[in-house]
Design a protein around this motif. Structure first.
Motif, mmCIF file in Angstrom:
data_model
loop_
_atom_site.group_PDB
_atom_site.id
_atom_site.type_symbol
_atom_site.label_atom_id
_atom_site.label_comp_id
_atom_site.label_asym_id
_atom_site.label_seq_id
_atom_site.Cartn_x
_atom_site.Cartn_y
_atom_site.Cartn_z
ATOM 1 N N VAL A 757 0.854 -1.186 0.000
ATOM 2 C CA VAL A 757 0.000 0.000 0.000
ATOM 3 C C VAL A 757 0.895 1.243 0.000
ATOM 4 N N ARG A 758 0.654 2.142 -0.904
ATOM 5 C CA ARG A 758 1.362 3.419 -0.973
ATOM 6 C C ARG A 758 0.335 4.547 -1.004
ATOM 7 N N ASP A 759 0.715 5.692 -0.462
ATOM 8 C CA ASP A 759 -0.171 6.852 -0.402
ATOM 9 C C ASP A 759 0.331 7.944 -1.326
ATOM 10 N N LEU A 760 -0.607 8.605 -1.993
ATOM 11 C CA LEU A 760 -0.302 9.741 -2.857
ATOM 12 C C LEU A 760 -1.212 10.897 -2.489
ATOM 13 N N SER A 761 -0.683 12.137 -2.538
ATOM 14 C CA SER A 761 -1.487 13.343 -2.322
ATOM 15 C C SER A 761 -1.205 14.306 -3.458
ATOM 16 N N PHE A 762 -2.260 14.910 -4.002
ATOM 17 C CA PHE A 762 -2.072 15.809 -5.132
ATOM 18 C C PHE A 762 -3.233 16.786 -5.219
ATOM 19 N N LEU A 763 -2.991 17.904 -5.959
ATOM 20 C CA LEU A 763 -4.012 18.899 -6.237
ATOM 21 C C LEU A 763 -4.620 18.605 -7.597
ATOM 22 N N ILE A 790 -9.800 6.563 -1.565
ATOM 23 C CA ILE A 790 -9.563 7.935 -1.129
ATOM 24 C C ILE A 790 -9.737 8.015 0.380
ATOM 25 N N PHE A 791 -8.765 8.637 1.068
ATOM 26 C CA PHE A 791 -8.905 8.745 2.526
ATOM 27 C C PHE A 791 -8.900 10.189 3.016
ATOM 28 N N ASP A 792 -8.713 11.156 2.106
ATOM 29 C CA ASP A 792 -8.787 12.551 2.553
ATOM 30 C C ASP A 792 -9.041 13.451 1.350
ATOM 31 N N GLU A 793 -9.883 14.455 1.561
ATOM 32 C CA GLU A 793 -10.106 15.502 0.567
ATOM 33 C C GLU A 793 -10.165 16.828 1.311
ATOM 34 N N PHE A 803 -9.690 24.167 -7.095
ATOM 35 C CA PHE A 803 -8.950 22.913 -6.931
ATOM 36 C C PHE A 803 -9.276 22.293 -5.585
ATOM 37 N N ARG A 804 -8.899 21.032 -5.421
ATOM 38 C CA ARG A 804 -9.018 20.353 -4.144
ATOM 39 C C ARG A 804 -7.812 19.446 -3.963
ATOM 40 N N SER A 805 -7.463 19.197 -2.726
ATOM 41 C CA SER A 805 -6.366 18.281 -2.408
ATOM 42 C C SER A 805 -6.958 16.907 -2.100
ATOM 43 N N ILE A 806 -6.417 15.896 -2.777
ATOM 44 C CA ILE A 806 -6.904 14.522 -2.585
ATOM 45 C C ILE A 806 -5.752 13.644 -2.122
ATOM 46 N N SER A 807 -6.015 12.779 -1.145
ATOM 47 C CA SER A 807 -5.042 11.780 -0.688
ATOM 48 C C SER A 807 -5.645 10.398 -0.891
ATOM 49 N N ILE A 808 -4.859 9.515 -1.496
ATOM 50 C CA ILE A 808 -5.390 8.197 -1.850
ATOM 51 C C ILE A 808 -4.462 7.093 -1.364
ATOM 52 N N HIS A 809 -5.049 5.917 -1.146
ATOM 53 C CA HIS A 809 -4.304 4.674 -0.943
ATOM 54 C C HIS A 809 -4.230 3.949 -2.277
ATOM 55 N N LEU A 810 -3.058 3.441 -2.618
ATOM 56 C CA LEU A 810 -2.861 2.629 -3.814
ATOM 57 C C LEU A 810 -2.530 1.211 -3.363
ATOM 58 N N PHE A 811 -3.418 0.238 -3.672
ATOM 59 C CA PHE A 811 -3.223 -1.153 -3.259
ATOM 60 C C PHE A 811 -2.644 -1.939 -4.430
#
Length: 844
Positions: A757-763, A790-793, A803-811
């Motif tokens: 599992v890796r996490d990414l955050s981007f606009l 998705i675990f955070d917006e 824009f919005r900031s999104i944080s995701i889990h990549l499985f």
């Protein structure tokens, strides 16, 4: 059990249509669970030689290859990441422009290096799920040969479920024999080969059978001076198509013969076997029970402690195999093996089942021995394997066949009364047809006789005067009351399931066709079972999460539909009005369940209930010209807290994502994985921006959203005073039934290797939907990226307007091996690149 259409066609002329073969198999009592079609691949997929292979600087696994495709062109430069890629090997190359399923091979750059084509694994060709490395062909394989010629494409792989009593169908020979009887086609089985044998007194084997009850027969052959190497491609291809992994020529031959005959074999390294004692001149094979707490190192890589009731194949000191289940590592065939003991035996099925269950071992061998293989065929299977070993591995057979067979098989005979067939099945089958069917199955007609039940070991006890008339040349039998006319057949040894007259009647019935059995009372088809199952599943899904099911009248007040905002022209078109209604509020047939549910909701709120989940699944009545339709609809309303209050949790009011989750969990239960959410159609009773419509392949599935407070007020519900929102779920049950009707469920084993599992955050722009983001990420590598969550917006001062900031889990997970950090990093880089190229995201 998997079988290849091409391989099966070697033994019988098959129908050209795969569907026709499926029908023949099914009506012969062989269940076809699935068919995998391997199409012909483009001619641009060919055998090719890796002329050179050099590691790419800065990478620990990428290799720059020069590959000769044998077409006269300069060697192609190909960047490959397979661990087995090396200079001099022969592989399979897909040239630029080749379309492999959803993958278009084209010139590209990897790490700045141009790559023209792709060296393929078995998964890329569609012949198996193996992608641990690229295909490695034999050194003498010509280059430039089409993969269709190499692997005998196209082909179709049938997944069969064989009933436990039909052990004769566990190999290609048995299936071909059965199809020969049902299709009326000639059988083309190979003849038993002659095995050249040399006598050698200095080399030999001591065979001791201590458990004849558990092992009725044990045969072995010694083959010296063999060369262990890779199998030829034709043999590898047949094994792969049948679901087995090639290992080496000796092991592959035993597996090939097992698949062909249905009888498993095993090969021991002769030089690893110990003598019984120093006085013995030769190593020993001892068929005995295991010692209590005897250790055993198996070929599956595990170590077992045997308890004493397992049957083992041992040498003079230790167990070399668990009989009929799994071989041992100590005596395994390796590249250094030069002499083998080829085992072909029969074991008591109860012992194999018990051992396999106790130690949780399931192998192709145990699968077959558990179903009772006959003790007559071991030497035949062994002879077939020996011939192939001599052809593909060389060597000489020493001292002929070692055969421990205390109680040899004796012919047995069964009686069949034609009149009994007619009594049970309901129609008369001519004796000529009975003889044709049963002889095609391998039974041989013996004589006419007075009926005796069960297996008859002594044919001299069979007699009736009809037999004497036959000997005298009389064809029209004279009836006699004291004679119960029967036909006697010898039962072939491989049909261990034929023990009673009714077994023969069953065989004749399935071969002649169950559809020919006359029906005295036609079956009345008054129920759509699939539709009933789906409706039941949908209702249960809502009940299980706390919804109360309501039942309302089929009539409603048309004025309430107008209050909700239904179009008046639509009402004129669709509404069925009653000529003589009981009251004005029941003057039309319902075309929506929403008004009645709102009335029920209002009633409960007025009686003090605040946390409500109501649902109804019922018919609507919609006018269609001069006729009408009665589709099922499911409508649900919920308001208040989504869970009961508890001292540890006060609960939350139902909201958008909670309601969305309820609806999407329904799609998951129905296995509708492709349902896509879209902004809902503009409806007066739903608030825009808080409503969604779901479609699957362009077909409407369901709608969810928050009901407009102005609409609830017309039903006496003031949401401002109530301080609660009212949410709607409205599903088209008929469309859900249609979409699930042809779904095929595929079950897969749990993954053996860990997920990463890796996490990414981007606009990203507010205009880009989460669904589009999720779809794009999964397309980066569908085989490895198993989930995106998705675990955070966040929207705030630090985030630019729009824009919005999104944080995701990549499985990420690989079914074949453990993912390395470098491979994971590559996936992350590829994912970020896709997002940047598509939507110009900014990483955080």
């Amino acid at each position: 059990m998997k079988i290849s259409y091409r391989w099966l066609s070697q033994y019988i002329d098959l129908p050209e249509s795969v569907d026709d073969l499926k029908r023949y198999l099914t009506f012969s009592g062989i269940e076809v669970e699935g068919i995998q079609t391997i199409p012909a691949l483009p001619e641009s997929v060919v055998s090719a030689k890796v002329v050179s292979a050099e590691k790419l600087e800065g990478s620990d696994h990428l290799i720059i290859c020069k590959v000769d495709a044998g077409n006269g062109a300069e060697p192609y430069q190909v960047v490959c990441g397979a661990p087995n890629c090396q200079s001099g090997m022969i592989g399979i190359l897909a040239l630029p422009g080749t379309q492999l399923k959803d993958l278009l091979i084209k010139k590209t750059k990897l790490r700045g290096i141009e790559s023209s084509g792709m060296l393929c694994s078995e998964r890329e060709l569609g012949i198996s799920d193996n992608h641990a490395g690229i295909i490695e062909l034999a050194e003498d394989t010509p280059i430039g040969i089409s993969v269709n010629e190499l692997y005998d494409f196209p082909d179709s792989i049938f997944e069969l479920e064989i009933t436990p009593n039909r052990s004769d169908l566990l190999g290609y020979f048995g299936i071909a024999r059965d199809l020969s009887a049902s299709m009326g086609k000639a059988l083309k089985l190979p003849t038993l080969p002659d095995i050249p044998t040399e006598i050698c007194e200095t080399q030999g084997l001591k065979l001791i059978l201590k458990e004849p009850e558990l092992c009725p027969r044990y045969t072995a052959r010694l083959i010296f001076n063999v060369t262990v190497c890779q199998s030829p491609l034709w043999l590898k291809s047949l094994l792969i198509k049948s679901g087995l992994r090639p290992i080496n020529n000796i092991v592959d031959i035993t597996n090939y013969v097992m698949l062909a005959t249905g009888h498993p074999l095993h090969a021991f390294d002769y030089h690893t076997l110990a003598k019984m004692d120093e006085t013995d001149p030769h190593p020993a094979i001892v068929v005995r029970k295991a010692f209590v707490n005897e250790p055993f190192a198996a070929l599956d890589g595990k170590d077992y402690i045997l308890e004493g009731d397992e049957l083992v194949i041992a040498d003079g000191e230790k167990a070399s195999a668990i009989a009929g289940v799994v071989g041992g590592r100590v005596s395994a065939i390796t590249d250094e093996t030069t002499a083998i003991v080829l085992e072909s035996a029969a074991f008591y099925p109860g012992s194999i089942r018990k051992t396999a269950f106790k130690h949780k071992i399931s192998t192709d061998s145990s699968y077959r021995f558990e179903r009772h293989l006959c003790d007559f065929t071991p030497p035949h299977a062994g002879a077939m394997a020996t011939k192939l070993i001599l052809e593909l591995a060389g060597g000489e057979v020493i001292n002929g066949l070692y055969d421990a067979y205390p109680k040899p098989w004796q012919p047995q005979y069964l009686a069949l009364r034609p009149r009994r067939f007619e009594q049970i099945i309901g129609y008369k089958m001519p004796e000529e047809q009975i003889l044709i069917y049963l002889e095609k199955l391998g039974l041989k007609f013996l004589q006419y006789g007075d009926f005796q039940a069960g297996l008859i070991p002594d044919p001299s006890t069979i007699y009736c005067f009809h037999g004497e008339e036959v000997k005298a040349g009389i064809t029209q039998f004279s009836p006699r009351d004291e004679c119960v006319h029967a036909l006697y057949f010898s039962v072939p040894p491989y049909r261990v399931d034929l023990t009673r007259e009714i077994d023969l009647i069953e065989e004749l019935t399935r071969l002649d066709g169950y559809d020919k059995i006359p029906q005295k009372t036609p079956v009345s088809m008054i129920m759509d079972r699939h539709a009933y199952r789906i409706r039941k599943l949908i209702a249960a899904q809502f009940r299980d999460i706390g919804f109360f099911e309501t039942v309302s009248y089929s009539f409603l007040d048309p004025e309430q539909l107008v209050q909700l905002g239904f179009d008046e022209e639509e009402l004129k078109r669709d509404l069925i009005r009653l000529i003589n209604p009981q009251s004005s509020n029941q003057s039309a047939m319902r075309i929506s369940l929403i008004p009645q549910l709102l009335n029920t909701l209002n009633y409960n709120i007025n009686h003090g209930e605040r946390d409500l989940k109501l649902m109804e699944m019922a018919k609507l009545y919609i006018k269609k010209g001069d006729s009408h339709e009665e589709p099922f609809r499911l409508t649900a309303l919920l308001t208040g807290k989504n869970a009961s209050e508890h001292w540890n949790s006060k609960g939350e009011n139902s909201g958008f994502y909670h309601v969305k989750g309820i609806l999407e969990s329904l799609f998951t239960a129905l296995q509708l994985d492709d349902c896509q959410a879209h902004p809902a159609e503009k409806l007066a009773y739903l608030l825009p921006g808080e409503s969604l419509d779901y479609y699957s392949g362009g077909i409407f599935c369901a709608r969810m959203g928050r009901i407009n407070p102005a609409s609830t007020e017309t039903f006496g519900i003031d949401t401002t005073t109530l301080k609660q929102d009212i949410w709607l779920i409205d599903a088209d049950v008929e469309n859900l039934i249609m979409l699930t009707r042809d779904l095929h469920h595929e079950f897969k084993s749990p993954p053996r290797y860990p997920a990463v599992v890796r996490d990414l955050s981007f606009l990203i722009s507010n205009e880009v939907s989460w669904q589009d983001i999720q779809t794009a990420i999964k397309k980066v590598d569908p085989a490895l990226i198993h989930g995106v969550g998705i675990f955070d917006e966040y929207r705030g001062k630090q985030v630019p307007e729009g824009f919005r900031s999104i944080s995701i889990h990549l499985f990420m997970q690989d079914a074949e091996k453990t993912l390395t950090d470098e491979r994971v990093d590559q996936l992350i880089v590829s994912t970020v690149k896709v997002l940047q190229d598509t939507w110009h995201i900014k990483m955080r």
